[in-house]
Design a protein around this motif. Structure first.
Motif, mmCIF file in Angstrom:
data_model
loop_
_atom_site.group_PDB
_atom_site.id
_atom_site.type_symbol
_atom_site.label_atom_id
_atom_site.label_comp_id
_atom_site.label_asym_id
_atom_site.label_seq_id
_atom_site.Cartn_x
_atom_site.Cartn_y
_atom_site.Cartn_z
ATOM 1 N N SER A 49 0.851 -1.193 0.000
ATOM 2 C CA SER A 49 0.000 0.000 0.000
ATOM 3 C C SER A 49 0.882 1.237 0.000
ATOM 4 O O SER A 49 2.044 1.199 0.415
ATOM 5 N N THR A 95 -6.925 -1.266 -5.312
ATOM 6 C CA THR A 95 -8.102 -0.679 -4.698
ATOM 7 C C THR A 95 -7.702 0.525 -3.865
ATOM 8 O O THR A 95 -6.517 0.730 -3.584
ATOM 9 N N THR A 96 -8.682 1.301 -3.489
ATOM 10 C CA THR A 96 -8.447 2.455 -2.642
ATOM 11 C C THR A 96 -8.838 2.139 -1.205
ATOM 12 O O THR A 96 -9.541 1.168 -0.934
ATOM 13 N N GLY A 97 -8.398 2.972 -0.303
ATOM 14 C CA GLY A 97 -8.743 2.766 1.086
ATOM 15 C C GLY A 97 -8.090 3.803 1.968
ATOM 16 O O GLY A 97 -7.723 4.886 1.514
ATOM 17 N N ARG A 106 -6.872 -0.371 5.213
ATOM 18 C CA ARG A 106 -8.224 -0.907 5.194
ATOM 19 C C ARG A 106 -8.883 -0.476 3.894
ATOM 20 O O ARG A 106 -8.977 0.723 3.608
ATOM 21 N N PRO A 107 -9.350 -1.429 3.067
ATOM 22 C CA PRO A 107 -9.923 -1.071 1.758
ATOM 23 C C PRO A 107 -11.292 -0.425 1.890
ATOM 24 O O PRO A 107 -12.007 -0.650 2.869
ATOM 25 N N ASP A 108 -11.626 0.366 0.901
ATOM 26 C CA ASP A 108 -12.960 0.953 0.817
ATOM 27 C C ASP A 108 -13.945 -0.151 0.460
ATOM 28 O O ASP A 108 -13.843 -0.771 -0.590
ATOM 29 N N HIS A 109 -14.922 -0.378 1.322
ATOM 30 C CA HIS A 109 -15.841 -1.493 1.110
ATOM 31 C C HIS A 109 -16.798 -1.260 -0.048
ATOM 32 O O HIS A 109 -17.377 -2.217 -0.573
#
Length: 123
Positions: A49, A95-97, A106-109
């Motif tokens: 990340s 992915t973003t988070g 922690r990823p964006d759910h």
């Protein structure tokens, strides 16, 4: 912002690949972007990340071999993978988070994982 992962392929053990995660819009305001990977029959695992400030974190299995970077001008996050091993074979996703100092990334759910890009390392 939509993300598109690309750059995967077939490479021999010891080889290199550079993955790209291209965003449809600006990534400047996104706290952190990460790469995950999922091998057949296994769970999806965090690989690396990077925060908007450039702080990077890596899974132990890739430390010293993989490098994550971001180019805000191109709205793209890269994953340079060197010294590839057969166990690196997987579908790679970006992915973003949010990166939390106490908890890590922690990823964006709300974000779907998309198709990812296949990386296959032959022995």
């Amino acid at each position: 912002v939509q993300l598109q992962a690309s750059g995967g392929g077939l490479v021999q053990s010891g080889g290199s690949l550079r993955l790209s995660c291209a965003a449809s819009g600006s990534i400047r305001g996104i706290n952190a972007v990460a790469w995950y990977r999922q091998a057949p029959g296994k769970q999806r695992d965090l690989v690396a990340s990077i925060t908007t400030g450039g702080r990077t974190n890596y899974a132990e299995s890739v430390k010293g071999r993989f490098t994550i970077s971001r180019d805000n001008a191109k709205n793209t996050v890269y994953l340079l993978m060197n010294s590839l091993k057969p166990e690196d074979t997987a579908v790679y996703y970006c992915t973003t988070g949010v990166y939390w100092a106490d908890y890590g990334f922690r990823p964006d759910h709300f974000r779907s994982w998309g198709q990812g890009t296949q990386v296959t390392v032959s022995s």
